[in-house]
Write a protein that holds these residues in place. Structure first.
Motif, PDB file in Angstrom:
ATOM      1  N   THR A  69       0.866  -1.193   0.000  1.00  0.00           N
ATOM      2  CA  THR A  69       0.000   0.000   0.000  1.00  0.00           C
ATOM      3  C   THR A  69       0.896   1.234   0.000  1.00  0.00           C
ATOM      4  OG1 THR A  69      -1.518  -1.285   1.400  1.00  0.00           O
ATOM      5  CG2 THR A  69      -2.030   1.042   1.107  1.00  0.00           C
ATOM      6  N   PRO A  70       1.508   1.566  -1.132  1.00  0.00           N
ATOM      7  CA  PRO A  70       2.468   2.681  -1.163  1.00  0.00           C
ATOM      8  C   PRO A  70       1.840   4.042  -0.899  1.00  0.00           C
ATOM      9  CG  PRO A  70       2.041   1.843  -3.375  1.00  0.00           C
ATOM     10  CD  PRO A  70       1.412   0.874  -2.437  1.00  0.00           C
ATOM     11  N   GLU A  71       0.512   4.149  -1.014  1.00  0.00           N
ATOM     12  CA  GLU A  71      -0.125   5.435  -0.721  1.00  0.00           C
ATOM     13  C   GLU A  71       0.027   5.827   0.741  1.00  0.00           C
ATOM     14  OE1 GLU A  71      -3.553   2.391  -1.389  1.00  0.00           O
ATOM     15  OE2 GLU A  71      -1.570   2.859  -2.236  1.00  0.00           O
ATOM     16  N   MET A  72       0.419   4.894   1.602  1.00  0.00           N
ATOM     17  CA  MET A  72       0.684   5.242   2.997  1.00  0.00           C
ATOM     18  C   MET A  72       1.806   6.268   3.119  1.00  0.00           C
ATOM     19  SD  MET A  72       0.358   1.659   5.103  1.00  0.00           S
ATOM     20  CE  MET A  72      -1.244   0.886   5.383  1.00  0.00           C
ATOM     21  N   LEU A  73       2.668   6.322   2.116  1.00  0.00           N
ATOM     22  CA  LEU A  73       3.776   7.271   2.147  1.00  0.00           C
ATOM     23  C   LEU A  73       3.314   8.708   1.963  1.00  0.00           C
ATOM     24  CD1 LEU A  73       6.404   5.291   0.044  1.00  0.00           C
ATOM     25  CD2 LEU A  73       6.499   5.748   2.500  1.00  0.00           C
ATOM     26  N   SER A  78      -5.435   8.837   5.865  1.00  0.00           N
ATOM     27  CA  SER A  78      -6.540   8.025   5.359  1.00  0.00           C
ATOM     28  C   SER A  78      -6.123   6.689   4.760  1.00  0.00           C
ATOM     29  CB  SER A  78      -7.326   8.817   4.301  1.00  0.00           C
ATOM     30  OG  SER A  78      -7.827  10.023   4.864  1.00  0.00           O
ATOM     31  N   ALA A  79      -4.872   6.555   4.346  1.00  0.00           N
ATOM     32  CA  ALA A  79      -4.444   5.293   3.747  1.00  0.00           C
ATOM     33  C   ALA A  79      -4.620   4.167   4.760  1.00  0.00           C
ATOM     34  CB  ALA A  79      -2.989   5.380   3.293  1.00  0.00           C
ATOM     35  N   SER A 127      -5.152   5.779  17.944  1.00  0.00           N
ATOM     36  CA  SER A 127      -5.936   6.545  16.966  1.00  0.00           C
ATOM     37  C   SER A 127      -6.229   5.711  15.732  1.00  0.00           C
ATOM     38  CB  SER A 127      -5.188   7.825  16.570  1.00  0.00           C
ATOM     39  OG  SER A 127      -3.989   7.514  15.871  1.00  0.00           O
ATOM     40  N   GLY A 128      -5.292   4.845  15.369  1.00  0.00           N
ATOM     41  CA  GLY A 128      -5.518   3.957  14.242  1.00  0.00           C
ATOM     42  C   GLY A 128      -6.350   2.745  14.617  1.00  0.00           C
ATOM     43  N   ILE A 129      -6.171   2.272  15.847  1.00  0.00           N
ATOM     44  CA  ILE A 129      -6.862   1.061  16.268  1.00  0.00           C
ATOM     45  C   ILE A 129      -8.350   1.311  16.518  1.00  0.00           C
ATOM     46  CG2 ILE A 129      -7.015  -0.655  18.118  1.00  0.00           C
ATOM     47  CD1 ILE A 129      -3.949  -0.382  18.412  1.00  0.00           C
ATOM     48  N   ARG A 133      -7.960   5.904  11.893  1.00  0.00           N
ATOM     49  CA  ARG A 133      -7.292   7.057  11.291  1.00  0.00           C
ATOM     50  C   ARG A 133      -5.801   6.978  11.587  1.00  0.00           C
ATOM     51  NH1 ARG A 133     -10.038  12.433  13.264  1.00  0.00           N
ATOM     52  NH2 ARG A 133      -8.500  13.301  11.823  1.00  0.00           N
ATOM     53  N   PHE A 134      -5.012   7.458  10.619  1.00  0.00           N
ATOM     54  CA  PHE A 134      -3.562   7.495  10.755  1.00  0.00           C
ATOM     55  C   PHE A 134      -2.946   6.105  10.897  1.00  0.00           C
ATOM     56  CE2 PHE A 134      -5.062  11.618  12.415  1.00  0.00           C
ATOM     57  CZ  PHE A 134      -4.420  12.457  11.515  1.00  0.00           C
TER      58      PHE A 134
END
Length: 247
Positions: A69-73, A78-79, A127-129, A133-134
């Motif tokens: 998932t390179p969009e995480m960069l 939101s990725a 926050s991600g769990i 998000r993030f």
């Protein structure tokens, strides 16, 4: 934002218990003689073995997440990917386990800096769990575990008084390179991102505060690493053997 496919609390509990079971299993391994002679070094050794296992799994997993998932960069907020979400849960479980291990083993006073780091890391991961998000930011943060592989090797060799070995001298240069590539660089990138964008939002402001505190800690640890491995004449002759983080 993707829906949460798995309940967060069971995942966190499962990850925490997994690391607890791993610690019990690793405690059965034979100890080096120098480590076995000191109860504190024995605890440190077992603690670092679990940390080493976590670093190998999480570091490789984080690289795979970014490759998949390179969009995480570029889309830190939101990725999202299932693999990245599970990785963040897995690592949060490790931090919960390690925090409990330090407290239960009565090492909280000597390792208070480590506990502060864990609390900040868990605050960011939650926050991600819990809000999905993030997650991308959490995965980028976990790139540090690639660096921690070599940092943990360094610490284990120091605990075993093996600083004179060729492996230690080679590892200290690899560790320095990995520190720049997988610790300082991702941290600087994330700090720049939150300063320019996410810091304008409530959750982003909270995460920015955590990042800035981690920035300070990372720079302090980096200065200690340089003094210890590359400027040993500047290190005081009396070492504080109860300091877990800076050894």
């Amino acid at each position: 934002m993707p829906p949460m496919l798995f309940p967060a609390l069971p995942l966190l509990l499962g990850a925490t218990l997994t690391f607890r079971a791993l610690r019990h299993a690793l405690c059965r391994l034979p100890l080096p003689a120098h480590v076995r002679a000191d109860p504190l070094r024995t605890w440190r050794w077992h603690n670092l073995l679990v940390s080493f296992a976590h670093s190998i799994v999480s570091g490789i997993w984080a690289l795979l997440c970014i490759w998949q998932t390179p969009e995480m960069l570029v889309d830190v907020e939101s990725a999202w990917s299932l693999s990245g979400y599970l990785l963040v849960c897995f690592s949060a479980g490790y931090f919960i386990h390690d925090t409990l291990d330090i407290v239960v083993s009565h090492q909280a006073r000597a390792s208070w800096e480590y506990l502060v780091h864990h609390v900040m890391a868990m605050g960011a991961f939650f926050s991600g769990i819990f809000w999905s998000r993030f997650v991308g930011g959490g995965v980028l943060t976990l790139l540090v575990e690639v660096s921690n592989i070599f940092l943990t090797i360094r610490m284990m060799m120091k605990i075993n008084n093996a600083q004179d070995l060729l492996l230690y001298r080679v590892n200290k240069y690899i560790n320095l390179f990995m520190y720049f590539l997988f610790r300082l660089a991702p941290q600087a990138y994330l700090t720049h991102f939150f300063l320019g964008y996410a810091g304008q939002r409530n959750l982003g402001t909270f995460l920015l505060g955590i990042l800035l505190m981690l920035d300070v800690m990372i720079l302090i640890y980096f200065s200690r690493l340089l003094r210890s491995d590359f400027c040993p004449q500047g290190v005081p002759s009396r070492q504080h053997k109860d300091k877990f983080l800076i050894e």
